[in-house]
Design a protein around this motif. Sequence first.
Motif, mmCIF file in Angstrom:
data_model
loop_
_atom_site.group_PDB
_atom_site.id
_atom_site.type_symbol
_atom_site.label_atom_id
_atom_site.label_comp_id
_atom_site.label_asym_id
_atom_site.label_seq_id
_atom_site.Cartn_x
_atom_site.Cartn_y
_atom_site.Cartn_z
ATOM 1 N N SER A 270 -3.332 -0.390 -3.616
ATOM 2 C CA SER A 270 -4.714 -0.313 -3.133
ATOM 3 C C SER A 270 -4.954 -1.286 -1.989
ATOM 4 O O SER A 270 -5.670 -0.976 -1.032
ATOM 5 C CB SER A 270 -5.695 -0.581 -4.275
ATOM 6 O OG SER A 270 -5.479 -1.866 -4.829
ATOM 7 N N ALA A 271 -4.334 -2.480 -2.070
ATOM 8 C CA ALA A 271 -4.524 -3.458 -1.003
ATOM 9 C C ALA A 271 -3.895 -2.984 0.301
ATOM 10 O O ALA A 271 -4.496 -3.099 1.379
ATOM 11 C CB ALA A 271 -3.937 -4.806 -1.417
ATOM 12 N N LEU A 272 -2.679 -2.426 0.222
ATOM 13 C CA LEU A 272 -2.015 -1.954 1.428
ATOM 14 C C LEU A 272 -2.735 -0.761 2.041
ATOM 15 O O LEU A 272 -2.733 -0.574 3.262
ATOM 16 C CB LEU A 272 -0.559 -1.596 1.126
ATOM 17 C CG LEU A 272 0.355 -2.765 0.730
ATOM 18 C CD1 LEU A 272 1.749 -2.265 0.387
ATOM 19 C CD2 LEU A 272 0.430 -3.803 1.845
ATOM 20 N N ALA A 273 -3.365 0.047 1.200
ATOM 21 C CA ALA A 273 -4.114 1.195 1.712
ATOM 22 C C ALA A 273 -5.284 0.770 2.580
ATOM 23 O O ALA A 273 -5.791 1.569 3.387
ATOM 24 C CB ALA A 273 -4.613 2.047 0.549
ATOM 25 N N GLN A 274 -5.726 -0.473 2.438
ATOM 26 C CA GLN A 274 -6.854 -0.979 3.222
ATOM 27 C C GLN A 274 -6.431 -1.630 4.534
ATOM 28 O O GLN A 274 -7.295 -2.086 5.299
ATOM 29 C CB GLN A 274 -7.636 -2.006 2.387
ATOM 30 C CG GLN A 274 -8.150 -1.486 1.053
ATOM 31 C CD GLN A 274 -9.028 -0.264 1.203
ATOM 32 O OE1 GLN A 274 -9.925 -0.237 2.045
ATOM 33 N NE2 GLN A 274 -8.762 0.762 0.401
#
Length: 311
Positions: free
Chosen positions: A262-266
């Motif tokens: 989820s963090a990398l998707a941001q």
Amino acid sequence: MPELTVAGRHWTVAAGSNLLDALNGAGVAVPYSCRAGSCHACLVQCVGGDVRDSRPDALSPAQRDQGWRLACQCQVVEDVQIHTFDPQRDGQAAHVAAVDWLGGEVLRLRVTPERALRYRAGQHLVLWAGEVARPYSLASLPEEDRFLEFHLDCREPGQFIEAARQMKAGDPIRLGELRGGALHYDPDWHERPLWLLAAGTGLAPLFGLLREALRQHHQGAIRLIHVAHDAAGHYLAKPLAALAAKHQDLSVELLTTAEAPSALAQLRLVSRQTQALLCGHPDRVEAFAKRLYLAGLPRNQLLADVFLPRG
């Protein structure tokens, strides 16, 4: 079937066999890490006959003329005589300066060579403990450290890991040839945003490169992301926090494996001039790279090294 000859030993292998597998399968210790022609740890010399090479561009013309080949990229198609690295004859003498644990899974090994070693941040070196060898990236910085530092992931067993666990200060160790690898810091990046994405002990060379960028007074913003299995896996959390407190343009993000997707998707690029350096397990590096490409990072602005686990 073609015949392999190494140090007076002869044996046949199936035509088309991978040279690295054929050597290691017969008990000839040839270290490796990436198996992609990047780390150069598996360099061997053909002194009679030749092999089919899928990556002739990976070595200089002078090296190729001298018979050097990357074993992981070669197939045995005819009788060939191979010279492999002998740590006692070809290696550099050194001794263990210190061994300690960074968290419960990473062993920090500091080594002092008998002769000064000229190297750059991001390079790697093959370490020999007796007849057992393994390539490791350097976490040290030549301008600041009087030792060579390596971070060993001890979550999985391995021959070199077991040898390293028994090491103590003063023990002898042999050093193989220094390799370039894909990672480096370029002064031309001085004003660009610099992103460093690491998984596990892939943080080791990026820690050295981060310190090199700061030593050269990098002017662009620097963002470092470290992904670990759990919070305890952030084995350099304290020194990274200290650097971030000292340098206002440095941000450090520590993510667990569960938090990473989820963090990398941001991730969003602040500039298309961003330069990215990636290191770690191939799956994690691939995930990093895919996310950066989707965010618009040009492919020629991404450099990556991968670490393959090995028993």
